[in-house]
Design a protein around this motif. Structure first.
Motif, PDB file in Angstrom:
ATOM      1  N   GLY A 154       0.739  -1.178   0.014  1.00  0.00           N
ATOM      2  CA  GLY A 154       0.071  -0.012  -0.116  1.00  0.00           C
ATOM      3  C   GLY A 154       0.717   1.287  -0.035  1.00  0.00           C
ATOM      4  N   GLY A 155       2.158   1.074   0.156  1.00  0.00           N
ATOM      5  CA  GLY A 155       2.943   2.304   0.120  1.00  0.00           C
ATOM      6  C   GLY A 155       3.188   3.175   1.489  1.00  0.00           C
ATOM      7  N   GLN A 156       4.047   3.948   1.433  1.00  0.00           N
ATOM      8  CA  GLN A 156       4.331   4.432   2.719  1.00  0.00           C
ATOM      9  C   GLN A 156       3.626   5.943   2.769  1.00  0.00           C
ATOM     10  N   ILE A 157       2.853   6.080   3.801  1.00  0.00           N
ATOM     11  CA  ILE A 157       2.065   7.337   3.744  1.00  0.00           C
ATOM     12  C   ILE A 157       2.606   8.370   5.078  1.00  0.00           C
ATOM     13  N   LEU A 158       2.994   9.485   4.676  1.00  0.00           N
ATOM     14  CA  LEU A 158       3.668  10.310   5.787  1.00  0.00           C
ATOM     15  C   LEU A 158       2.590  10.894   6.767  1.00  0.00           C
ATOM     16  N   GLY A 159       1.365  11.095   6.285  1.00  0.00           N
ATOM     17  CA  GLY A 159       0.532  11.593   7.197  1.00  0.00           C
ATOM     18  C   GLY A 159       0.651  12.854   7.867  1.00  0.00           C
ATOM     19  N   PRO A 160      -0.170  13.393   9.118  1.00  0.00           N
ATOM     20  CA  PRO A 160       0.273  14.407   9.545  1.00  0.00           C
ATOM     21  C   PRO A 160       1.450  14.369  10.555  1.00  0.00           C
ATOM     22  N   THR A 161       2.757  14.890  10.152  1.00  0.00           N
ATOM     23  CA  THR A 161       3.837  14.648  10.653  1.00  0.00           C
ATOM     24  C   THR A 161       4.991  16.036  10.793  1.00  0.00           C
ATOM     25  N   ARG A 162       5.612  16.252  11.643  1.00  0.00           N
ATOM     26  CA  ARG A 162       6.674  17.288  11.740  1.00  0.00           C
ATOM     27  C   ARG A 162       8.059  16.602  11.506  1.00  0.00           C
ATOM     28  N   ASP A 163       8.253  15.239  11.067  1.00  0.00           N
ATOM     29  CA  ASP A 163       9.474  14.665  11.092  1.00  0.00           C
ATOM     30  C   ASP A 163      10.189  15.318  10.161  1.00  0.00           C
ATOM     31  N   TYR A 164       9.796  15.762   9.029  1.00  0.00           N
ATOM     32  CA  TYR A 164      10.714  16.405   7.991  1.00  0.00           C
ATOM     33  C   TYR A 164      10.590  17.686   7.684  1.00  0.00           C
ATOM     34  N   SER A 165      10.372  18.589   8.958  1.00  0.00           N
ATOM     35  CA  SER A 165      10.368  20.111   8.642  1.00  0.00           C
ATOM     36  C   SER A 165      11.360  20.468   9.768  1.00  0.00           C
ATOM     37  N   PHE A 166      11.770  22.029   9.371  1.00  0.00           N
ATOM     38  CA  PHE A 166      12.901  22.402  10.290  1.00  0.00           C
ATOM     39  C   PHE A 166      12.087  22.809  11.409  1.00  0.00           C
ATOM     40  N   ARG A 167      12.602  22.874  12.506  1.00  0.00           N
ATOM     41  CA  ARG A 167      12.173  23.254  14.112  1.00  0.00           C
ATOM     42  C   ARG A 167      12.493  24.766  14.192  1.00  0.00           C
ATOM     43  N   LEU A 168      11.919  25.500  13.351  1.00  0.00           N
ATOM     44  CA  LEU A 168      11.939  26.832  13.305  1.00  0.00           C
ATOM     45  C   LEU A 168      10.500  27.462  13.832  1.00  0.00           C
ATOM     46  N   LEU A 169      10.348  28.373  14.817  1.00  0.00           N
ATOM     47  CA  LEU A 169       9.292  29.099  15.269  1.00  0.00           C
ATOM     48  C   LEU A 169       8.483  29.770  14.178  1.00  0.00           C
ATOM     49  N   ASN A 170       7.366  29.663  13.932  1.00  0.00           N
ATOM     50  CA  ASN A 170       6.404  30.050  13.121  1.00  0.00           C
ATOM     51  C   ASN A 170       5.595  31.546  13.495  1.00  0.00           C
ATOM     52  N   PRO A 171       6.242  32.749  13.161  1.00  0.00           N
ATOM     53  CA  PRO A 171       5.518  33.823  13.866  1.00  0.00           C
ATOM     54  C   PRO A 171       4.049  33.792  12.818  1.00  0.00           C
ATOM     55  N   ALA A 172       3.853  33.281  11.923  1.00  0.00           N
ATOM     56  CA  ALA A 172       2.756  33.334  10.925  1.00  0.00           C
ATOM     57  C   ALA A 172       1.669  32.819  11.699  1.00  0.00           C
ATOM     58  N   LEU A 173       1.656  31.867  12.813  1.00  0.00           N
ATOM     59  CA  LEU A 173       0.582  31.593  13.756  1.00  0.00           C
ATOM     60  C   LEU A 173       0.017  32.692  14.558  1.00  0.00           C
ATOM     61  N   LEU A 174       0.744  33.815  14.866  1.00  0.00           N
ATOM     62  CA  LEU A 174       0.587  34.786  15.559  1.00  0.00           C
ATOM     63  C   LEU A 174      -0.814  35.774  14.882  1.00  0.00           C
ATOM     64  N   ASN A 175      -0.730  35.513  13.571  1.00  0.00           N
ATOM     65  CA  ASN A 175      -1.758  36.181  12.769  1.00  0.00           C
ATOM     66  C   ASN A 175      -2.820  35.174  12.231  1.00  0.00           C
ATOM     67  N   ALA A 176      -3.100  34.076  12.793  1.00  0.00           N
ATOM     68  CA  ALA A 176      -4.041  33.170  12.138  1.00  0.00           C
ATOM     69  C   ALA A 176      -5.329  33.672  12.551  1.00  0.00           C
ATOM     70  N   SER A 177      -6.093  33.669  11.708  1.00  0.00           N
ATOM     71  CA  SER A 177      -7.719  33.979  11.873  1.00  0.00           C
ATOM     72  C   SER A 177      -8.637  33.116  11.251  1.00  0.00           C
ATOM     73  N   LEU A 178      -9.793  33.085  11.480  1.00  0.00           N
ATOM     74  CA  LEU A 178     -10.820  32.198  10.945  1.00  0.00           C
ATOM     75  C   LEU A 178     -10.829  32.207   9.462  1.00  0.00           C
ATOM     76  N   GLY A 179     -10.545  33.572   9.045  1.00  0.00           N
ATOM     77  CA  GLY A 179     -10.265  33.591   7.587  1.00  0.00           C
ATOM     78  C   GLY A 179      -9.318  32.937   7.123  1.00  0.00           C
ATOM     79  N   SER A 180      -8.185  33.272   7.457  1.00  0.00           N
ATOM     80  CA  SER A 180      -6.944  32.525   6.998  1.00  0.00           C
ATOM     81  C   SER A 180      -7.076  31.098   7.041  1.00  0.00           C
TER      82      SER A 180
END
Lengths: 186, 388
Positions: free
Chosen positions: B114-140
């Protein structure tokens, strides 16, 4: 991987348990496939999802509205008010099948009688309204007379909605499937 | 010395509880809604459910809100709540082959059924703080969800499916055996109903590891890889997804009551049986070494815990008093979150009497030594005098 090598989780509507749904066949074993297929579940309208799964997973509001209508047409007696309890969930290791207890799940249960027919509602979580509604529908589905058309229609409609929701999420999950390429192919 | 009951501090305790709320609210920030905590802190919720040994996402979210995110306290609250409820049902054995998979990966084979399915994971991302979250709104958020749908590649779609397991490959090749190890205690033990006595059956080990504290379990698993053991299990398969739960109701019918999210790890290693950890048990016919798995399964998405459970479970089936992680009593007692947390925190409670008793002893010895020293000085002085 093609659609030939897939299967669905099926809950037979009448048997009220997860079994292989009508239309399910043994899958081809290519080493990359799953073990059951249901190629035409959507085409035939047989979603393979039974009433319990649908009732546990559907939106609460339409379920409440259905039961409110049923209450007007029938005599509903609450034999045991909804109450929370625990369900122990056993599991087993996948190789040697050693059974063990994984932990407990919060569960709500309710017992009713609809026109004298017993109904039993059970669902995970602290969900008194849902457990009551499931009990009412259960009484009508498993009584000695055919289930009301309204209930059948609700289950079909909501079953489709739940299946669609599950499929939509699965579509997103599938986008993360890895397409390996050997370095030389790049 | 007997204990002396003391009284008082009631007002101070009540005010201390109020002060907790003061520090929570003094910034006059918007209260976090339960649904927000449940969905936006989902990994913390999952961890609390696993360690609290109670699958109840709303209650786990409430516990986390109440204790301001303290994972130990959240587990403690869930265990306490669980203790107030009656167990009325025993579900059918969970069948993880029916899992609605969110994620499944393998480190043993590139091509898995069935193949490898990564799914929801942070395994392959840089551990950098994401300031964009500070501006999250229902619209975004709506825009993100809609864009995600638009990006779906139709070539990757197919109907919902369940997947074969990676261990099936080993079984097919005869490199793994599903037979139980001879002589192993296979009784099904419930640690919540019976007091444990070492050595415990494998079922008790698996149950205790499934409810163990994640960090403590990781410490044990890490130690087996770092030199206090000989294990380096490979992830045969790691799955995260939802599995249906069924119970038999009072009328004897099998009913689906919903689904729960679990993480499952099958850590492949040598069977260890009869040949020491890491060694493979040879297959009777071929003589080829066989592999076995260390099994990990826990509530929610907690992959670290599932992997570590598999590692430690494997180590515990090969006892070795030289390594902490191969010692059943050491591992199971010291990874139990409520015992460990409770005992550590009891140190903050009054120990006035016991400590005073110890101090009194120390003072007595000090006095005795001081008297002796004086006598020595006096007698030494006498000698001097005599010398004079």
């Amino acid at each position: 991987m093609t659609a030939d090598g897939i299967c669905v989780r099926g809950i037979h509507p009448r048997a009220n348990r997860l079994v292989r749904a009508p239309g399910l066949e043994k899958g081809t074993d290519s080493g990359m496939t799953a073990n059951l297929v249901n190629r035409n579940s959507h085409e035939t309208g047989e979603l393979g999802l039974g009433p319990d799964y649908t009732l546990c997973e559907c939106e609460l509001e339409p379920l409440k509205q259905l039961v409110a209508r049923l209450e007007r047409a029938s005599q509903v007696e609450v034999r045991k008010s909804p109450s929370v309890c625990l369900t122990m969930i056993p599991a087993e290791d996948s190789l040697e099948k050693q059974k063990f207890f994984l932990g407990e799940a919060l569960t709500t249960e309710c017992e009713v009688a609809v026109d004298g027919l017993p109904g039993f509602g059970l669902c995970l979580g602290d969900e008194p309204v849902r457990a009551y509604c499931i009990a009412v529908v259960d009484a009508l589905l498993h009584g000695d007379r055919p289930a009301p058309i309204e209930v059948e229609a609700f289950l079909r409609e909501q079953g489709e909605a739940v299946a669609r929701r599950d499929q939509d999420e699965f579509d997103l999950v599938l986008q993360t499937q890895v397409d390996f390429k050997l370095m030389e192919e790049e | 010395m007997g204990y002396v009951a003391v009284k008082g501090g009631q007002d101070a305790i009540e005010n201390a509880i109020k002060l907790v709320d003061y520090f929570r609210w003094k910034g006059r920030t918007k209260p976090i809604e339960l649904d927000q905590a449940r969905t936006q802190m989902r990994l913390a919720v999952d961890r609390a459910m696993g360690e609290g040994s109670l699958y109840a996402p709303e209650h786990a979210a409430l516990a986390l809100l109440q204790v301001e995110g303290d994972s130990f306290e959240a587990a403690f609250h869930l265990r306490a709540y669980r203790a107030t409820l009656e167990r009325r049902y025993d579900a059918e054995i969970l069948n993880t082959r029916e899992m609605f998979v969110h994620r499944r990966i393998s480190s043993t084979f590139r091509d898995i059924p069935g193949g490898q399915i990564l799914g929801p994971t942070r395994d392959y991302s840089f551990r950098l703080l994401n300031p964009a979250l500070l501006n999250a709104s229902l619209g975004s958020i709506e825009k993100f969800l809609s864009d995600l749908r638009d990006e779906i590649d139709p070539n990757k779609l197919h109907e919902m499916t369940t997947y074969k397991k990676v261990i099936d490959i080993f079984l097919k090749e005869g490199l793994m055996s599903s037979q139980a190890r001879p002589g192993e205690d296979r009784r099904v033990f419930d640690v919540t109903r019976e007091a444990i006595k070492f050595p415990v059956p494998r079922s008790a080990t698996l149950q205790m590891l499934a409810r163990a504290e994640t960090g403590a379990l990781m410490c044990m698993a890490y130690s087996t890889m770092r030199g206090f053991g000989m294990a380096h299990g490979t992830v045969g398969e790691l799955r995260v997804g939802e599995v249906p739960v069924r119970v038999v109701d009072k009328r004897g019918r099998l009913r689906c009551v919903g689904k729960i999210k679990v993480s499952e790890a099958e850590m492949v290693g040598g069977s260890g049986h009869g040949q020491g950890e890491g060694g493979g048990r040879a297959a009777k016919k071929t003589g080829a070494p066989r592999y076995s798995i260390g099994y990990g399964l826990c509530f929610g998405q907690n992959e670290t815990k599932a992997i570590c459970m598999g590692m430690v479970e494997s180590a515990l089936r090969n006892p070795n008093s030289d390594n902490p992680a191969n010692n059943q009593e050491f591992v199971l007692y010291h990874t139990e979150v409520i015992e460990g947390y409770g005992f550590t925190n009891h140190l903050k409670l009054p120990h006035y009497v016991t400590f005073q008793a110890g101090m009194e002893g120390a003072r007595r010895v000090a006095r005795k030594n001081s008297d002796k020293a004086e006598q020595v000085t006096v007698s030494a002085g006498g000698v001097e005098e005599n010398n004079d």
